[in-house]
Design a protein around this motif. Structure first.
Motif, PDB file in Angstrom:
ATOM      1  N   GLN A   1     -45.767 -28.574 -68.670  1.00  0.00           N
ATOM      2  CA  GLN A   1     -44.942 -27.138 -68.251  1.00  0.00           C
ATOM      3  C   GLN A   1     -46.140 -26.433 -67.881  1.00  0.00           C
ATOM      4  N   ARG A   2     -45.807 -25.282 -67.570  1.00  0.00           N
ATOM      5  CA  ARG A   2     -46.648 -24.116 -66.949  1.00  0.00           C
ATOM      6  C   ARG A   2     -48.140 -23.787 -67.644  1.00  0.00           C
TER       7      ARG A   2
ATOM      8  N   ASP B   1     -43.088 -30.703 -51.819  1.00  0.00           N
ATOM      9  CA  ASP B   1     -44.344 -31.460 -51.875  1.00  0.00           C
ATOM     10  C   ASP B   1     -44.101 -32.782 -51.571  1.00  0.00           C
TER      11      ASP B   1
ATOM     12  N   GLY C   1     -48.353 -21.505 -62.543  1.00  0.00           N
ATOM     13  CA  GLY C   1     -47.758 -22.700 -62.112  1.00  0.00           C
ATOM     14  C   GLY C   1     -46.249 -22.971 -62.244  1.00  0.00           C
ATOM     15  N   GLU C   2     -45.969 -24.142 -61.912  1.00  0.00           N
ATOM     16  CA  GLU C   2     -44.555 -24.563 -62.235  1.00  0.00           C
ATOM     17  C   GLU C   2     -44.402 -26.103 -62.965  1.00  0.00           C
ATOM     18  N   PRO C   3     -43.521 -26.416 -63.759  1.00  0.00           N
ATOM     19  CA  PRO C   3     -43.557 -27.606 -64.341  1.00  0.00           C
ATOM     20  C   PRO C   3     -43.758 -28.537 -63.359  1.00  0.00           C
ATOM     21  N   ARG C   4     -44.693 -29.730 -63.819  1.00  0.00           N
ATOM     22  CA  ARG C   4     -44.974 -30.704 -62.898  1.00  0.00           C
ATOM     23  C   ARG C   4     -44.928 -31.925 -63.644  1.00  0.00           C
TER      24      ARG C   4
ATOM     25  N   THR D   1     -43.719 -35.033 -67.853  1.00  0.00           N
ATOM     26  CA  THR D   1     -43.570 -33.502 -67.346  1.00  0.00           C
ATOM     27  C   THR D   1     -44.627 -32.471 -68.254  1.00  0.00           C
TER      28      THR D   1
ATOM     29  N   HIS E   1     -49.880 -34.603 -58.967  1.00  0.00           N
ATOM     30  CA  HIS E   1     -48.706 -34.162 -59.567  1.00  0.00           C
ATOM     31  C   HIS E   1     -47.646 -34.298 -58.672  1.00  0.00           C
TER      32      HIS E   1
ATOM     33  N   TYR F   1     -47.799 -21.466 -70.127  1.00  0.00           N
ATOM     34  CA  TYR F   1     -46.305 -20.912 -70.079  1.00  0.00           C
ATOM     35  C   TYR F   1     -46.164 -19.967 -69.136  1.00  0.00           C
TER      36      TYR F   1
ATOM     37  N   SER G   1     -43.552 -32.309 -58.272  1.00  0.00           N
ATOM     38  CA  SER G   1     -42.501 -31.301 -58.761  1.00  0.00           C
ATOM     39  C   SER G   1     -41.485 -32.216 -59.509  1.00  0.00           C
TER      40      SER G   1
END
Length: 232
Positions: free
Chosen positions: A203-204, A157, A210-213, A201, A169, A207, A171
């Motif tokens: 979270q998904r 990214d 996606g991914e934490p961003r 940060t 965002h 939960y 990563s």
């Protein structure tokens, strides 16, 4: 009048009588069509937009108004749209491929990162040499800017643009690699910057998705909001 004359006049009389109901039928059809059109206009063009706007303002006013970000009462951006940060004192966002019309040449365009009025990607495929050259250039620049080794792995990214060109965002891995530079430029303890990074940060979603961003604008604003004594 003979019966023969009467017989000759009957078809004309029947035609006149048939024309009256036909004209009335067309009038009723046009009238009902006009009423239906007005009804649909009122329902879909007035009532429905007002209802959805009212519900959105009542339940999700922040999101309905563009997820605007304020500082000292002034709008500085949106949590949904990235911004260009070039200074070494800030975390840098994901590359943006959006453009804008060239004011000097009609029909041409110029680079305009995070142009929300013309969202889009470069549309370059994996076989594009132009894309390969751009990524290689970004990789070299990223390593140089953040003091990384020549063979250090770079998060994808950090060197590729999103489909919208507006991604706010980055990563967590991307932010972690930038953290030492930002801490050094601001003369801050890395642990302090890490604390702000953790707070920024997300979270998904649910939960699961996606991914934490990390929201770059929120993180950079948190850095600027530090007390003056914490700034160089």
């Amino acid at each position: 009048m003979t019966s023969l004359d009467s017989d000759k006049r009957l078809p004309a009389l029947h035609a006149q009588q048939a024309a009256v109901p036909a004209a009335a039928g067309w009038g009723r059809t046009l009238g009902s069509s006009a009423r239906a059109a007005v009804l649909v206009l009122l329902l879909c063009g007035v009532a429905y937009p007002l209802a959805t706007t009212g519900v959105a303002q009542a339940l999700l006013p922040h999101a309905a108004n563009g997820s605007l970000v304020l500082r000292d009462g002034q709008i500085v951006g949106s949590a949904l749209i990235g911004q260009q940060f070039d200074s070494a004192r800030y975390f840098h966002g994901r590359p943006s491929a959006t453009t804008a019309p060239d004011p000097k040449q009609e029909g041409a365009s110029i680079a305009a990162p995070y142009n929300a009025g013309l969202s889009g990607a470069s549309n370059q495929g994996v076989s594009s040499q132009g894309l390969a050259d751009s990524v290689a250039e970004r990789v070299a620049q990223y390593r140089s800017t953040n003091g990384l080794a020549a063979d250090a792995a770079v998060p994808v990214d950090a060197v590729t643009a999103s489909a919208s060109g507006l991604d706010p965002h980055i990563s967590v891995a991307n932010a972690q690699l930038q953290l030492p530079r930002v801490a050094r430029e601001r003369q801050l303890p890395p642990a302090k910057v890490q604390q702000l990074l953790d707070l920024a940060t997300q979270q998904r979603t649910g939960y699961l998705l996606g991914e934490p961003r990390v929201n770059v604008l929120a993180l950079n604003m948190a850095l600027d909001a530090l007390p003056t004594r914490s700034q160089p």
